[in-house]
Design an enzyme around this catalytic site. Structure first.
Site, short mmCIF file in Angstrom:
data_model
loop_
_atom_site.label_atom_id
_atom_site.label_comp_id
_atom_site.label_asym_id
_atom_site.label_seq_id
_atom_site.Cartn_x
_atom_site.Cartn_y
_atom_site.Cartn_z
N GLU A 192 19.31 -27.38 37.28
CA GLU A 192 18.28 -26.50 37.82
C GLU A 192 16.88 -26.92 37.39
OE1 GLU A 192 22.00 -23.87 37.64
OE2 GLU A 192 21.00 -25.28 36.25
N PHE A 214 28.38 -10.27 33.66
CA PHE A 214 28.56 -11.72 33.58
C PHE A 214 27.40 -12.42 34.29
CE2 PHE A 214 30.34 -15.68 35.43
CZ PHE A 214 30.59 -16.35 34.24
N GLN A 215 26.76 -13.32 33.59
CA GLN A 215 25.62 -14.11 34.08
C GLN A 215 24.48 -13.23 34.58
OE1 GLN A 215 27.13 -17.17 36.79
NE2 GLN A 215 27.45 -18.53 35.06
N LYS A 254 22.45 -9.39 44.34
CA LYS A 254 23.43 -10.04 45.22
C LYS A 254 23.83 -9.14 46.39
CE LYS A 254 27.88 -12.38 45.48
NZ LYS A 254 29.07 -12.90 44.76
N MET A 285 4.19 -41.04 21.08
CA MET A 285 2.98 -40.30 20.75
C MET A 285 3.11 -39.59 19.41
SD MET A 285 -0.08 -39.72 21.67
CE MET A 285 -0.37 -39.89 23.44
#
Length: 570
Positions: free
Chosen positions: A53, A115-116, A165, A484
């Site tokens: 993602e 969940f999630q 959803k 760096m």
């Protein structure tokens, strides 16, 4: 008409002219992904499935920067949404317009540690222009329209729309609304007023314009500092170039201002700040009028705000009032889009000549003669790319030494040619951004410049490069260290190289081959030139591993918190 929420999302994207989306599916967003097959939206909107993602978020960002359009990114709930956070922050700090569409658990499960489930609107509130949680399907269309309007208006930036959803599964009212009519649509206009979102840029105050013209007339040593606001303000670059040529003054740039003034322009002096050029930093210290257009005066530019441009009257032109006097106190400011302010100035600005001032500053641009080296140097790499690649090649970078070298040695000529994370400093940004740039500009060469440390972070996106046959050329400045950070350890931490040596895999050539791409090694300039020529002709993604000195440094360098003329390295 009645339409399922998931289909409303796709229809709203088509209203906006969206033809490209980057994302990664999961359980809560499956109804939306199903629309690609169920109703054939995959024939109208090209979806790029990335490896992660975060890669999708950077790709949508790179697409936005390289095309001037609003980027779009999809992700599912929970870890899918939180994997976007770095990309959202990257877009926010660089004012890049991206709409992130996530789906959460169904409304009856929200707040129950399902969940999630995650409160992604709460998490991203500080790093978005605005965000939404949609629980009513009948509000869905106008929320998406509002999200796009906010993302592209004023100072652009990311907007997140999180959809429960169940909203994507049930039917709601949808009526097609042409994009040209959005601003005048009753319900949408009401929403924008309620959220205090004005889609029109603030009109500059004419007295403020008059005051700046007076300050210019009184100045003997003016300087212009250009930032990303000129890049983001559509159509501002021609106005900006006319302004600087009429003013006849040296022009320095922030990292994000790259491309506003061509790198080979006779007035351009290079970057200002920590790794600013000798000419730009000295001009900043000695000018009597500093006109900053669309920049934030970040701590990498104004390292010591109290002494920054201490001999000058400082004028700040910006569309975002909150940036005025935030980091550097100004003597005058003008609120408005860069394009509009510069157009008003150009209408009345007489032609100036500052010959004596230019004769003092511009010779300081002369580069030092590099010592001869049998090993490959960053300058050789970038000058070879510049020589062999087409003039309009897009360069995406990650963050660190290679980023500074790229900006110093590859002259950028137009907006969107340089894609880099200037504000948030995101390692791993470059490859995703390059994917987005190539998706939006299929006819242009795209080069991804990275370090071996940065490349490790998101190298899995080579799978995306291979699958979609994107001929992106990745050039790794491989110094086997976090360059760096090692430079700081060298100069400031008495050579205590704690946890910066990358004496480990992978073999980048074999890694490229494992993903079905072509890999090259280069240890000197001749080998790199041969590899880069082959990469240009390959017609597929390539990775070039360039072995450079572990202790190669970015010159110049000024330590943080000190005046811009106190160089640690010259």
């Amino acid at each position: 008409m009645l339409m399922r929420g998931s289909q409303i999302v796709m229809e709203c994207l088509l209203e906006q002219g969206v033809d490209t989306v980057f994302g990664y599916p999961g359980g809560t967003i499956l109804n939306i992904y199903d629309e690609f097959e169920l109703h054939g939206y995959g024939e109208k909107i090209h979806h790029y499935l990335t490896a992660h993602e975060q890669g999708a978020s950077h790709a949508a960002d790179g697409y936005a920067r390289a095309t001037g359009k609003v980027g779009v990114c999809f992700a599912t709930s929970g870890p899918g949404a939180t994997n976007l956070v770095t990309g959202i922050a990257t877009a926010y700090y660089d004012s890049s317009p991206v709409v992130f569409i996530t789906c959460n658990v169904s409304e009856n499960l929200i707040g129950k540690d399902s969940f999630q489930e995650v409160d992604i609107t709460g998490i991203t509130m500080p790093i978005t222009k605005c965000n939404f949680l949609v629980k009513d399907v009948n509000e869905l269309a106008d929320v998406i329209r509002e999200a796009f309007a906010i993302a592209r208006s004023g100072r652009p930036g990311p907007v997140l729309v999180d959809i429960a959803k169940n909203v994507t599964a049930i039917q709601g009212e949808y009526e097609y609304l042409p994009l040209a009519e959005h601003a005048n649509h009753g319900r949408l206009a009401t929403l924008l007023r309620r959220s205090n979102r004005d889609l029109k840029n603030p009109e500059p105050n004419r007295e403020d314009i008059d005051k700046l013209l007076e300050l210019i007339a009184q100045s003997q040593r003016p300087m212009v500092l250009v930032g990303g606001g000129v890049i983001r303000s559509k159509g501002a670059v021609p106005e900006f170039r006319r302004f600087i040529e009429t003013l006849d003054a040296p022009v320095g740039s922030t990292i994000m201002g790259g491309g506003a003034c061509p790198g080979n322009h006779p007035l351009f002096t290079g970057m200002v700040g920590m790794h600013g050029s000798h000419a730009s930093n000295m001009a900043t210290a000695e000018c009597d009028l500093l006109i900053a257009v669309g920049c934030r005066f970040s701590d990498r530019v104004a390292l010591q705000p109290d002494t920054f441009a201490s001999q000058a009257k400082i004028v700040h032109i910006d569309i975002d009032r909150s940036e005025i006097d935030k980091n550097v106190l100004t003597d005058h400011h003008i609120i408005g889009s860069a394009k509009r302010v510069l157009a008003l100035l150009n209408e009345r600005l007489p032609q100036y000549s500052h010959s004596a001032w230019k004769e003092h500053i511009l010779p300081l641009r002369e580069p030092s003669v590099p010592r001869e080296s049998e090993t490959l140097t960053p300058k050789q790499v970038l000058e070879t790319i510049r020589k062999l690649a087409p003039w309009d090649t897009i360069v995406a970078t990650d963050v660190g030494q290679h980023q500074m070298w790229s900006i110093q040695h590859f002259h950028f000529d137009y907006p969107g040619q340089l894609l880099t994370s200037g504000g948030f400093g995101t390692m791993g940004f470059g490859l995703g951004a390059a994917i987005g740039a190539k998706a939006g500009n299929p006819d242009k060469v795209v080069v991804h410049c990275t370090g071996d440390g940065c490349f490790r972070m998101n190298c899995h996106e080579l799978a995306t490069v291979e699958h979609y046959n994107l001929p992106i050329i990745t050039v790794i400045f491989d110094n086997r260290t976090l360059g760096m950070v090692r430079q700081w350890q060298n100069l400031i931490y008495s050579k205590r190289f704690s946890q910066t040596t990358l004496d480990r895999g992978p073999d980048f050539v074999k890694l490229a081959e494992a993903y079905g791409l072509k890999g090259f090694r280069a240890k000197n300039q001749a080998e790199f030139e041969d590899a880069f020529r082959q990469a240009l002709e390959a017609g597929r993604g390539c990775v070039i591993d360039c072995a450079i000195d572990m202790d190669a440094m970015v010159h110049p360098m000024v330590n943080g918190g000190t005046p811009v003329t106190e160089f640690l390295l010259h």
